[in-house]
Motif scaffolding. Sequence first.
Motif, mmCIF file in Angstrom:
data_model
loop_
_atom_site.group_PDB
_atom_site.id
_atom_site.type_symbol
_atom_site.label_atom_id
_atom_site.label_comp_id
_atom_site.label_asym_id
_atom_site.label_seq_id
_atom_site.Cartn_x
_atom_site.Cartn_y
_atom_site.Cartn_z
ATOM 1 N N THR A 187 0.866 -1.181 0.000
ATOM 2 C CA THR A 187 0.000 0.000 0.000
ATOM 3 C C THR A 187 0.906 1.235 0.000
ATOM 4 O O THR A 187 2.101 1.130 -0.271
ATOM 5 N N GLU A 188 0.343 2.389 0.363
ATOM 6 C CA GLU A 188 1.151 3.591 0.539
ATOM 7 C C GLU A 188 1.966 3.542 1.832
ATOM 8 O O GLU A 188 2.752 4.446 2.102
ATOM 9 N N PHE A 189 1.786 2.492 2.627
ATOM 10 C CA PHE A 189 2.409 2.384 3.947
ATOM 11 C C PHE A 189 3.908 2.656 3.909
ATOM 12 O O PHE A 189 4.432 3.490 4.647
ATOM 13 N N SER A 190 4.630 1.951 3.044
ATOM 14 C CA SER A 190 6.085 2.093 3.022
ATOM 15 C C SER A 190 6.516 3.448 2.460
ATOM 16 O O SER A 190 7.541 3.996 2.874
ATOM 17 N N VAL A 191 5.743 3.989 1.521
ATOM 18 C CA VAL A 191 6.060 5.319 1.001
ATOM 19 C C VAL A 191 5.959 6.355 2.119
ATOM 20 O O VAL A 191 6.802 7.257 2.241
ATOM 21 N N VAL A 192 4.921 6.221 2.959
ATOM 22 C CA VAL A 192 4.778 7.125 4.100
ATOM 23 C C VAL A 192 5.910 6.897 5.097
ATOM 24 O O VAL A 192 6.524 7.852 5.591
ATOM 25 N N ARG A 193 6.194 5.637 5.387
ATOM 26 C CA ARG A 193 7.258 5.323 6.353
ATOM 27 C C ARG A 193 8.586 5.946 5.935
ATOM 28 O O ARG A 193 9.330 6.482 6.757
ATOM 29 N N PHE A 194 8.880 5.879 4.617
ATOM 30 C CA PHE A 194 10.146 6.400 4.118
ATOM 31 C C PHE A 194 10.005 7.810 3.554
ATOM 32 O O PHE A 194 10.834 8.263 2.765
ATOM 33 N N LYS A 195 8.922 8.476 3.938
ATOM 34 C CA LYS A 195 8.713 9.898 3.702
ATOM 35 C C LYS A 195 8.829 10.281 2.226
ATOM 36 O O LYS A 195 9.513 11.227 1.851
ATOM 37 N N GLY A 196 8.132 9.481 1.404
ATOM 38 C CA GLY A 196 8.052 9.785 -0.013
ATOM 39 C C GLY A 196 9.125 9.159 -0.880
ATOM 40 O O GLY A 196 9.095 9.321 -2.103
ATOM 41 N N ASP A 197 10.043 8.431 -0.286
ATOM 42 C CA ASP A 197 11.109 7.774 -1.056
ATOM 43 C C ASP A 197 10.551 6.484 -1.666
ATOM 44 O O ASP A 197 10.601 5.411 -1.062
ATOM 45 N N GLU A 198 10.025 6.596 -2.897
ATOM 46 C CA GLU A 198 9.362 5.460 -3.532
ATOM 47 C C GLU A 198 10.333 4.337 -3.880
ATOM 48 O O GLU A 198 9.972 3.159 -3.833
ATOM 49 N N ASP A 199 11.553 4.680 -4.230
ATOM 50 C CA ASP A 199 12.546 3.647 -4.538
ATOM 51 C C ASP A 199 12.840 2.796 -3.308
ATOM 52 O O ASP A 199 12.902 1.554 -3.390
ATOM 53 N N ARG A 200 13.030 3.451 -2.184
ATOM 54 C CA ARG A 200 13.294 2.705 -0.956
ATOM 55 C C ARG A 200 12.083 1.882 -0.549
ATOM 56 O O ARG A 200 12.207 0.736 -0.107
ATOM 57 N N ALA A 201 10.906 2.470 -0.721
ATOM 58 C CA ALA A 201 9.679 1.756 -0.365
ATOM 59 C C ALA A 201 9.505 0.502 -1.199
ATOM 60 O O ALA A 201 9.063 -0.545 -0.704
ATOM 61 N N SER A 202 9.861 0.578 -2.480
ATOM 62 C CA SER A 202 9.674 -0.577 -3.368
ATOM 63 C C SER A 202 10.572 -1.742 -2.976
ATOM 64 O O SER A 202 10.253 -2.907 -3.266
ATOM 65 N N GLN A 203 11.683 -1.461 -2.309
ATOM 66 C CA GLN A 203 12.609 -2.525 -1.906
ATOM 67 C C GLN A 203 11.992 -3.448 -0.855
ATOM 68 O O GLN A 203 12.399 -4.606 -0.719
ATOM 69 N N VAL A 204 11.023 -2.930 -0.117
ATOM 70 C CA VAL A 204 10.373 -3.729 0.929
ATOM 71 C C VAL A 204 9.726 -4.971 0.326
ATOM 72 O O VAL A 204 9.721 -6.050 0.930
ATOM 73 N N TYR A 205 9.190 -4.830 -0.887
ATOM 74 C CA TYR A 205 8.429 -5.910 -1.516
ATOM 75 C C TYR A 205 9.205 -6.602 -2.638
ATOM 76 O O TYR A 205 8.654 -7.466 -3.328
ATOM 77 N N LYS A 206 10.465 -6.243 -2.805
ATOM 78 C CA LYS A 206 11.253 -6.777 -3.927
ATOM 79 C C LYS A 206 11.445 -8.286 -3.815
ATOM 80 O O LYS A 206 11.803 -8.808 -2.776
ATOM 81 N N GLY A 207 11.152 -8.989 -4.903
ATOM 82 C CA GLY A 207 11.410 -10.411 -4.971
ATOM 83 C C GLY A 207 10.418 -11.290 -4.249
ATOM 84 O O GLY A 207 10.628 -12.502 -4.136
ATOM 85 N N MET A 208 9.310 -10.721 -3.760
ATOM 86 C CA MET A 208 8.289 -11.519 -3.077
ATOM 87 C C MET A 208 6.912 -11.000 -3.442
ATOM 88 O O MET A 208 6.767 -9.912 -3.986
ATOM 89 N N GLN A 209 5.898 -11.802 -3.153
ATOM 90 C CA GLN A 209 4.513 -11.411 -3.444
ATOM 91 C C GLN A 209 3.833 -11.004 -2.150
ATOM 92 O O GLN A 209 3.472 -11.861 -1.338
ATOM 93 N N PRO A 210 3.671 -9.705 -1.908
ATOM 94 C CA PRO A 210 3.006 -9.267 -0.679
ATOM 95 C C PRO A 210 1.493 -9.437 -0.768
ATOM 96 O O PRO A 210 0.949 -9.727 -1.841
ATOM 97 N N LEU A 211 0.835 -9.257 0.338
ATOM 98 C CA LEU A 211 -0.620 -9.166 0.327
ATOM 99 C C LEU A 211 -1.040 -7.912 -0.423
ATOM 100 O O LEU A 211 -0.302 -6.926 -0.489
ATOM 101 N N ARG A 212 -2.236 -7.942 -0.946
ATOM 102 C CA ARG A 212 -2.858 -6.760 -1.519
ATOM 103 C C ARG A 212 -3.890 -6.230 -0.519
ATOM 104 O O ARG A 212 -4.412 -6.989 0.298
ATOM 105 N N PRO A 213 -4.215 -4.958 -0.581
ATOM 106 C CA PRO A 213 -5.259 -4.439 0.301
ATOM 107 C C PRO A 213 -6.562 -5.230 0.168
ATOM 108 O O PRO A 213 -7.274 -5.442 1.158
ATOM 109 N N GLU A 214 -6.852 -5.684 -1.046
ATOM 110 C CA GLU A 214 -8.084 -6.440 -1.282
ATOM 111 C C GLU A 214 -8.087 -7.772 -0.533
ATOM 112 O O GLU A 214 -9.155 -8.279 -0.161
ATOM 113 N N ASP A 215 -6.901 -8.342 -0.315
ATOM 114 C CA ASP A 215 -6.817 -9.590 0.450
ATOM 115 C C ASP A 215 -7.262 -9.373 1.890
ATOM 116 O O ASP A 215 -7.999 -10.179 2.465
ATOM 117 N N VAL A 216 -6.793 -8.283 2.464
ATOM 118 C CA VAL A 216 -7.176 -7.973 3.845
ATOM 119 C C VAL A 216 -8.660 -7.632 3.915
ATOM 120 O O VAL A 216 -9.374 -8.067 4.822
#
Length: 251
Positions: A187-216
Amino acid sequence: MNKRTVLVTGATSGIGLATARLLAQHDFRLIVTGRRKERLEQLSQELSSLTDIHYLVFDVREREAVQNAIQGLPEDFATIDVLINNAGNAHGLDTIQEGNPDDWDAMMDINVKGLLYVSKAVIPQMTSRKQGHIVNIGSIAGKEVYPKGNVYCASKHAVDAINKGMLMDLNPYGIKVTAINPGLVETEFSVVRFKGDEDRASQVYKGMQPLRPEDVASVILYTLQLPAHVNISDLVLLPTDQASATVVRRA
């Protein structure tokens, strides 16, 4: 049978947005809340053909604003059957000695105090009717602590404790209390956590399949559709690629 009215906090993005969209398709009436008025207006327009919907603009950190908004609901929406405490955030990922106290305040104020303020505004009408359902969106961070998670984990451990306390205190009134604790959700969670750093946020999910908001959202819907005598009190929801807060299978 009358539609149940659901209040969803943090409905402008992520899990809250997905939940509002899904519930609108399943015969629930909606009160959606958040800080971003334009997004709430757009959501109301989008879902108005599916269900009755009303939006409230407030920051969950502002106790008086929360109370006034909920007390001022129009008559058609005044009886809240389900409260989904979804609003929450993470700010920063630092060691305790390097942490920013402003980040700490934001996490504790939104994740803990905000949840309490909204609950306090809604629970009295549920206890008076001896009926209702509260769904608290926690996190795997409320079950484990991970490096540099310190205050965020503390805030979600508090949500875990509050959920358990609600379950006990509201038991005499027949009110259901549910905690849903997701692992990695994109979600936007990691972008907020890293204060708008989208590249850093994308690394959180790199190489794996995270949940989607729709799953929750689908799990939230499931808990709301259970028979009256059945309650899921505490559930941890993980992507298959995740085994714990720190163990993630990556390609």
